[in-house]
Design a protein around this motif. Structure first.
Motif, PDB file in Angstrom:
ATOM      1  N   TRP A 591     -29.661 -16.189  -1.471  1.00 27.26           N
ATOM      2  CA  TRP A 591     -30.159 -15.683  -0.194  1.00 27.26           C
ATOM      3  C   TRP A 591     -31.478 -14.931  -0.387  1.00 27.26           C
ATOM      4  CZ3 TRP A 591     -28.332 -18.149   3.562  1.00 27.26           C
ATOM      5  CH2 TRP A 591     -26.978 -18.480   3.672  1.00 27.26           C
ATOM      6  N   ILE A 592     -31.625 -14.248  -1.499  1.00 28.65           N
ATOM      7  CA  ILE A 592     -32.881 -13.538  -1.767  1.00 28.65           C
ATOM      8  C   ILE A 592     -34.024 -14.527  -1.933  1.00 28.65           C
ATOM      9  CG2 ILE A 592     -34.058 -11.981  -3.353  1.00 28.65           C
ATOM     10  CD1 ILE A 592     -31.896 -10.663  -1.635  1.00 28.65           C
ATOM     11  N   LYS A 694     -27.925 -13.516   7.246  1.00 26.30           N
ATOM     12  CA  LYS A 694     -27.124 -13.497   6.021  1.00 26.30           C
ATOM     13  C   LYS A 694     -27.666 -12.475   5.019  1.00 26.30           C
ATOM     14  CE  LYS A 694     -24.069 -16.772   6.866  1.00 26.30           C
ATOM     15  NZ  LYS A 694     -22.602 -16.516   6.883  1.00 26.30           N
ATOM     16  N   VAL A 695     -28.976 -12.431   4.867  1.00 26.25           N
ATOM     17  CA  VAL A 695     -29.585 -11.473   3.936  1.00 26.25           C
ATOM     18  C   VAL A 695     -29.300 -10.048   4.384  1.00 26.25           C
ATOM     19  CG1 VAL A 695     -31.783 -10.605   3.046  1.00 26.25           C
ATOM     20  CG2 VAL A 695     -31.375 -13.062   3.152  1.00 26.25           C
ATOM     21  N   SER A 696     -29.461  -9.790   5.679  1.00 26.10           N
ATOM     22  CA  SER A 696     -29.226  -8.446   6.198  1.00 26.10           C
ATOM     23  C   SER A 696     -27.769  -8.032   6.033  1.00 26.10           C
ATOM     24  CB  SER A 696     -29.629  -8.388   7.673  1.00 26.10           C
ATOM     25  OG  SER A 696     -29.381  -7.115   8.212  1.00 26.10           O
ATOM     26  N   GLN A 697     -26.848  -8.931   6.314  1.00 30.36           N
ATOM     27  CA  GLN A 697     -25.428  -8.604   6.207  1.00 30.36           C
ATOM     28  C   GLN A 697     -25.006  -8.381   4.762  1.00 30.36           C
ATOM     29  OE1 GLN A 697     -23.429 -11.829   8.195  1.00 30.36           O
ATOM     30  NE2 GLN A 697     -24.235 -11.274  10.217  1.00 30.36           N
ATOM     31  N   SER A 698     -25.532  -9.185   3.849  1.00 31.13           N
ATOM     32  CA  SER A 698     -25.156  -9.014   2.434  1.00 31.13           C
ATOM     33  C   SER A 698     -25.661  -7.686   1.883  1.00 31.13           C
ATOM     34  CB  SER A 698     -25.696 -10.182   1.610  1.00 31.13           C
ATOM     35  OG  SER A 698     -27.111 -10.204   1.656  1.00 31.13           O
ATOM     36  N   ILE A 699     -26.848  -7.255   2.283  1.00 33.33           N
ATOM     37  CA  ILE A 699     -27.358  -5.964   1.818  1.00 33.33           C
ATOM     38  C   ILE A 699     -26.575  -4.825   2.458  1.00 33.33           C
ATOM     39  CG2 ILE A 699     -29.376  -4.455   1.806  1.00 33.33           C
ATOM     40  CD1 ILE A 699     -31.139  -6.884   1.561  1.00 33.33           C
ATOM     41  N   GLU A 700     -26.205  -4.976   3.730  1.00 32.78           N
ATOM     42  CA  GLU A 700     -25.428  -3.932   4.406  1.00 32.78           C
ATOM     43  C   GLU A 700     -24.087  -3.707   3.723  1.00 32.78           C
ATOM     44  OE1 GLU A 700     -24.978  -4.854   8.485  1.00 32.78           O
ATOM     45  OE2 GLU A 700     -27.080  -4.537   9.000  1.00 32.78           O
ATOM     46  N   ARG A 701     -23.471  -4.778   3.237  1.00 33.99           N
ATOM     47  CA  ARG A 701     -22.152  -4.637   2.612  1.00 33.99           C
ATOM     48  C   ARG A 701     -22.194  -3.805   1.337  1.00 33.99           C
ATOM     49  NH1 ARG A 701     -21.556 -10.285   3.793  1.00 33.99           N
ATOM     50  NH2 ARG A 701     -22.078 -10.724   1.609  1.00 33.99           N
ATOM     51  N   ALA A 702     -23.357  -3.721   0.714  1.00 29.93           N
ATOM     52  CA  ALA A 702     -23.459  -2.976  -0.539  1.00 29.93           C
ATOM     53  C   ALA A 702     -23.578  -1.478  -0.316  1.00 29.93           C
ATOM     54  CB  ALA A 702     -24.650  -3.484  -1.346  1.00 29.93           C
ATOM     55  N   ALA A 752     -50.089 -16.493  -3.772  1.00 32.35           N
ATOM     56  CA  ALA A 752     -50.127 -15.219  -3.066  1.00 32.35           C
ATOM     57  C   ALA A 752     -48.946 -15.057  -2.119  1.00 32.35           C
ATOM     58  CB  ALA A 752     -51.446 -15.092  -2.285  1.00 32.35           C
ATOM     59  N   PHE A 753     -48.361 -16.167  -1.666  1.00 33.69           N
ATOM     60  CA  PHE A 753     -47.216 -16.069  -0.775  1.00 33.69           C
ATOM     61  C   PHE A 753     -46.006 -15.461  -1.468  1.00 33.69           C
ATOM     62  CE2 PHE A 753     -49.729 -19.449   1.185  1.00 33.69           C
ATOM     63  CZ  PHE A 753     -49.733 -19.045   2.512  1.00 33.69           C
ATOM     64  N   GLY A 754     -45.958 -15.537  -2.791  1.00 34.78           N
ATOM     65  CA  GLY A 754     -44.820 -14.991  -3.515  1.00 34.78           C
ATOM     66  C   GLY A 754     -44.951 -13.542  -3.891  1.00 34.78           C
ATOM     67  N   ASN A 755     -46.067 -12.887  -3.510  1.00 33.60           N
ATOM     68  CA  ASN A 755     -46.239 -11.486  -3.869  1.00 33.60           C
ATOM     69  C   ASN A 755     -45.216 -10.587  -3.196  1.00 33.60           C
ATOM     70  OD1 ASN A 755     -48.416 -11.962  -5.570  1.00 33.60           O
ATOM     71  ND2 ASN A 755     -49.917 -11.749  -3.927  1.00 33.60           N
ATOM     72  N   ASP A 756     -44.749 -10.992  -2.022  1.00 31.19           N
ATOM     73  CA  ASP A 756     -43.844 -10.151  -1.244  1.00 31.19           C
ATOM     74  C   ASP A 756     -42.384 -10.551  -1.404  1.00 31.19           C
ATOM     75  OD1 ASP A 756     -46.040  -8.770  -0.231  1.00 31.19           O
ATOM     76  OD2 ASP A 756     -46.278 -10.176   1.430  1.00 31.19           O
ATOM     77  N   VAL A 757     -42.058 -11.294  -2.443  1.00 32.22           N
ATOM     78  CA  VAL A 757     -40.684 -11.777  -2.576  1.00 32.22           C
ATOM     79  C   VAL A 757     -39.698 -10.628  -2.762  1.00 32.22           C
ATOM     80  CG1 VAL A 757     -40.869 -12.090  -5.075  1.00 32.22           C
ATOM     81  CG2 VAL A 757     -39.243 -13.487  -3.769  1.00 32.22           C
ATOM     82  N   MET A 758     -40.127  -9.499  -3.328  1.00 33.90           N
ATOM     83  CA  MET A 758     -39.229  -8.370  -3.540  1.00 33.90           C
ATOM     84  C   MET A 758     -39.161  -7.436  -2.339  1.00 33.90           C
ATOM     85  SD  MET A 758     -38.249  -9.173  -6.555  1.00 33.90           S
ATOM     86  CE  MET A 758     -37.425  -7.764  -7.263  1.00 33.90           C
ATOM     87  N   THR A 759     -40.130  -7.516  -1.458  1.00 39.85           N
ATOM     88  CA  THR A 759     -40.151  -6.631  -0.292  1.00 39.85           C
ATOM     89  C   THR A 759     -39.652  -7.309   0.973  1.00 39.85           C
ATOM     90  OG1 THR A 759     -42.463  -7.234   0.126  1.00 39.85           O
ATOM     91  CG2 THR A 759     -42.053  -5.277  -1.229  1.00 39.85           C
ATOM     92  N   ILE A 760     -39.725  -8.624   1.036  1.00 40.33           N
ATOM     93  CA  ILE A 760     -39.347  -9.345   2.262  1.00 40.33           C
ATOM     94  C   ILE A 760     -37.875  -9.168   2.620  1.00 40.33           C
ATOM     95  CG2 ILE A 760     -38.930 -11.702   3.082  1.00 40.33           C
ATOM     96  CD1 ILE A 760     -41.732 -12.404   2.119  1.00 40.33           C
ATOM     97  N   PRO A 761     -36.917  -9.268   1.675  1.00 44.15           N
ATOM     98  CA  PRO A 761     -35.508  -9.086   2.079  1.00 44.15           C
ATOM     99  C   PRO A 761     -35.252  -7.742   2.756  1.00 44.15           C
ATOM    100  CG  PRO A 761     -35.633 -10.005  -0.129  1.00 44.15           C
ATOM    101  CD  PRO A 761     -37.033  -9.622   0.250  1.00 44.15           C
ATOM    102  N   ILE A 762     -35.949  -6.697   2.335  1.00 47.30           N
ATOM    103  CA  ILE A 762     -35.763  -5.380   2.941  1.00 47.30           C
ATOM    104  C   ILE A 762     -36.341  -5.364   4.346  1.00 47.30           C
ATOM    105  CG2 ILE A 762     -36.249  -2.928   2.632  1.00 47.30           C
ATOM    106  CD1 ILE A 762     -36.584  -3.574  -0.379  1.00 47.30           C
ATOM    107  N   SER A 763     -37.478  -6.038   4.537  1.00 49.75           N
ATOM    108  CA  SER A 763     -38.094  -6.084   5.861  1.00 49.75           C
ATOM    109  C   SER A 763     -37.273  -6.911   6.834  1.00 49.75           C
ATOM    110  CB  SER A 763     -39.521  -6.653   5.747  1.00 49.75           C
ATOM    111  OG  SER A 763     -40.347  -5.823   4.967  1.00 49.75           O
ATOM    112  N   LEU A 764     -36.640  -7.970   6.364  1.00 50.62           N
ATOM    113  CA  LEU A 764     -35.841  -8.801   7.261  1.00 50.62           C
ATOM    114  C   LEU A 764     -34.674  -8.019   7.851  1.00 50.62           C
ATOM    115  CD1 LEU A 764     -35.700 -12.205   5.318  1.00 50.62           C
ATOM    116  CD2 LEU A 764     -37.053 -11.644   7.342  1.00 50.62           C
TER     117      LEU A 764
END
Length: 826
Positions: A591-592, A694-702, A752-764
């Protein structure tokens, strides 16, 4: 002669290969011969002292460059930034005034734009207006009526945010919103006050009017926030505008009464000139390389004061500041050499020549831009003495915001974060980027890019500054992230009237929604979760920090993985936190990985909808089709020719967008229009929405639920309070303007599109996050450190958990080499 031989020998020894040694010998020998011929032309009876200083400085600079090329970086003295708390200490003790502080910041901003060529600003407030704001703040300080801890401190705001009379029509660094009056912005404070009320965002009103901060300028950005490298600005730089205005002002004929008869024609010609340029390619450059060089030029007395009397260091630095030397460099020859090197790498000489050739009024420019022999000699030296460009990217899209904080021209910079627009530049400039929960700050007055993702945040120099900014922007009688508590009761069971039209005009703001419905953590619940221990040596006792395995991607560089592990161990051993690994069963790496594709589908779709209003009829450029057909880059180019079946209105709309939007904006708008089409809506847009959920729900469960206390009951011991992950998987890429449009030396533009791969899941998921610089080096080795040794790490938590996030980030920042002891605010 001995000096020249020493340089040749030192340089030859630094080159291992015999073939390269011979080539190096020929290069340096030719330079020395040319220098000797130039030196012989001077009068030896009048210039021996000046020549001696020049040779000494050149020897030192060249030796440092040679050591850098041979793999041994020169000694770097770290330079601490002025913090908000330290500035408050100096103001409260009357050691400095707000006028002196803001004047110094304005000098830094001007020096950064016209000497360092950072391109961090798209507009600088005039010095007269800055001092007028500072004078009002100083009067409140002297009368004991200070509005907040930000009152009288210099701040900046991003170009996509309306700032009332200072920036009533934000253009988001896009040509389609840049009117002709932006080029001729010579209004005084009296002229501005006589105008009618202009557009003002909620965050600007909060910062400038309620908190009393002093606005220094408007920061540069990627056009409409689309970009992660700071390369997509669609408007000219301040240096370019200043040069063009000089040419156009000289072209105006002036009658005896002091009235410019041809001013209107000149403005039309100037606007035509700007439209004639297809793309204003003015990237924002990272100030860190130049800050390290400037710190090495400071005198021994400055270093002594910095290490023993920090108050006196900043007092002398600010009081002796000038627009030509705000850093207090005593070695003027070394400073000029640095500025010459910057001018070479940023192509200022070539750009000025090209501007005068392209300008329709080039005959009126009286400046001589022909390259002299000395300049040609310096250019040859730089091309041989350094193998790679020293220019680095700041990241984007809030490139100017991070650059102003890294340079020191502002203490807090407001920006927006869509998919990492604040956190990525902060990681690359060793600053702190804070993105609160989505909707915490109203988006009223912010130019929309992706409405469901845009979040107002800010950049500061330290975590302590971020906490002060957070408390000021959410305080003043407000509770829970800006809510207006009209009943004066913090009890969640008591019904509160949250709707206040004067406080927020954004329907997505948290002021209109119930925290319990969105699963947010209120400030009362945050206080319950904070540790109850009185052990000050373990500030993070009873706080659980998660290390998600899903973010440990295969592409993570070893240095970033090492720093990530070192920061987690620091929080556990020094802070007393409990580390909890989060397995793949809770947050899946699949999902990430899909979140990046989901983000670009959703963001482009919303951008296509939001930017549809800029059609030249309601908003945007008012382009004359006849003038457009005569532009240089339109004639003979079929891509600009309208289709045969277009109506007059469709042709005008198409012309406005082709001319006003940059390449990156056009790509994303077309991509968004495509995914919203009937044949792709279900397969692309809806699928992306499912991935986001799905990404938001999986992070919320943690995360531990909002109703849990700090002891971890109800069988949820595996849950955490915050998580720690890297901010980016790459380091600042090298920029080389000498390559033309191919600016990047060590990064593929598509990567350059992959620069935000670590920040995008949090923004979603709309989670709050803060990026903090961290280094694995000890203080004992701090003088042998490169910029790439500093890694940005982000701490994020459940929605509404900003206080806990700041607490963890402070503990991590306090144990980093970037922190220097400073007095607390009075």
């Amino acid at each position: 002669m001995m000096y020249c031989c020493q340089l040749v020998q030192t340089s030859i020894r630094s080159t291992r290969n015999l073939r390269h040694r011979r080539h190096r010998y020929r290069q340096i020998s030719s330079i020395i011969i040319q220098q000797s011929s130039c030196i012989s032309s001077f009068n030896s009876t009048t210039t021996p002292k000046c020549l001696h200083l020049h040779c000494t400085s050149s020897k030192r600079q060249l030796q440092q460059r040679i050591r850098f090329q041979s793999g041994k970086p020169p000694s770097i003295q770290r330079k601490q930034r002025l913090t908000i708390s330290h500035a408050n200490h100096l103001l409260q003790t009357h050691k400095l005034t707000s006028q002196q502080l803001c004047h110094h910041s304005h000098n830094l901003a001007t020096f950064g734009e016209h000497s360092l060529h950072l391109n961090a600003y798209v507009k600088l407030v005039s010095l007269e207006d800055v001092l007028h704001q500072a004078q009002l703040s100083q009067q409140r300080i002297e009368n004991g009526q200070r509005k907040s801890a930000l009152d009288g401190l210099p701040v900046t705001i991003k170009a996509n945010i309306a700032v009332g009379r200072w920036w009533g029509m934000p253009h988001s660094s896009s040509k389609i919103l840049m009117d002709a009056h932006d080029v001729h912005d010579d209004n005084t404070i009296d002229d501005i006050e006589e105008k009618e009320a202009v557009y003002e965002s909620d965050i600007a009103r909060k910062l400038l009017k309620e908190c009393g901060a002093v606005l220094i300028g408007i920061t540069n950005m990627d056009e409409f926030g689309m970009g992660s490298l700071g390369l997509n600005s669609g408007v000219p730089s301040l240096q370019q505008i200043s040069s063009d205005n000089h040419c156009y002002n000289n072209s105006n004929t002036n009658n005896g009464d002091g009235i410019d008869e041809d001013s209107n024609d000149s403005k039309q010609q100037q606007q035509q000139y700007y439209l004639n340029k297809k793309q204003h390619f003015n990237p924002t450059y990272n100030p860190l390389p130049w800050m390290h060089r400037l710190s090495m030029m400071q005198s021994h007395n400055q270093h002594h004061l910095y290490n023993h009397d920090l108050d006196q260091y900043w007092i002398e630095q600010i009081q002796n500041s000038t627009v030509y030397n705000p850093h207090g460099i005593s070695d003027q020859i070394a400073l000029e050499e640095l500025l010459d090197e910057i001018r070479y790498w940023t192509r200022q000489q070539q750009q000025q020549q090209q501007q005068q050739q392209e300008s329709p009024l080039n005959d009126h420019c009286d400046g001589n831009t022909n390259m002299s022999n000395a300049e040609a000699l310096r250019n040859d030296y730089y091309s041989t003495a350094t193998s790679s460009s020293p220019l680095l990217s700041t990241g984007g899209s809030s490139s100017g915001a991070a650059a102003t904080i890294a340079h020191g021209s502002a203490l807090l910079s407001i920006g927006t974060d869509t998919g990492g627009s604040l956190r990525l530049p902060s990681a690359w400039t060793s600053t702190v980027g804070f993105k609160p929960t989505y909707g915490t700050f109203s988006r009223y007055g912010v130019v929309s890019y992706a409405s469901s993702l845009d979040t107002v945040g800010f950049v500061t120099g330290s975590v302590e500054c971020a906490r002060i900014g957070w408390e000021c922007l959410t305080g003043n009688g407000c509770d829970d992230g800006g809510r207006r508590n009209l009943n004066g009761n913090d009890d969640d069971d008591v019904e509160r009237s949250w709707v206040d039209s004067n406080k927020s005009r954004d329907a997505t703001a948290r002021v209109y929604h119930d925290d319990r419905y969105y699963g947010l953590i209120t400030s009362q619940q945050q206080r319950q979760q904070q540790p109850s221990t009185t052990d000050t040596t373990k500030p993070l006792a009873n706080i659980r920090i998660g290390i998600p395995n899903a973010f440990s991607l295969h592409e993570t560089p070893p240095l970033i993985a090492k720093t990530w592990s070192a920061a987690a161990n620091t929080l556990q051993n020094v802070g007393g936190a409990t580390l909890v690994p989060i397995p793949e069963s809770i947050i899946s790496s699949e999902w990430i990985k899909l979140s990046c594709a989901s983000y670009y589908v959703l963001a482009c779709a919303e951008a296509s909808s939001n930017l549809s209003r800029y059609d030249g009829v309601r908003f945007g450029l008012d382009v004359n089709l006849n003038d457009f057909a005569n532009l240089d880059h339109v004639q003979g180019n079929e891509e600009y020719h309208p289709l045969a079946d277009m109506t007059a209105l469709e042709e005008k709309i198409s012309t406005t967008r082709v001319l006003g939007f940059g390449d990156e904006v056009q790509r994303r708008v077309l991509a968004g229009t495509s995914v919203l089409s009937s044949d792709r809506f279900h397969t692309h847009y809806e699928a992306a929405a499912v991935v986001r959920a799905k990404v938001s729900q999986s992070i919320e469960r943690a995360f531990r639920s909002a109703t849990m206390n700090s002891s971890g009951v109800n069988g949820e011991d595996g849950k955490v309070d915050v998580m720690l992950v890297p901010t980016a998987l790459s380091f600042p890429c090298t920029l080389n303007p000498l390559l033309g449009d191919r600016m990047m030396e060590d990064m593929d533009p598509t990567a350059a599109f992959g620069n935000d791969v670590m920040t995008i899941p949090i923004s979603l998921g709309g989670f709050p996050s803060i990026s903090v610089p961290f280094s694995t080096h000890d203080d004992d080795n701090s003088d042998r450190r490169e910029m790439k040794d500093v890694v940005g790490l982000q701490v994020f938590g459940m929605r509404g958990s900003e206080d806990i996030i700041l607490q963890v980030a402070e503990a991590m920042n306090n144990n980093s080499w970037l922190t220097h002891p400073h007095p607390k605010a009075c």
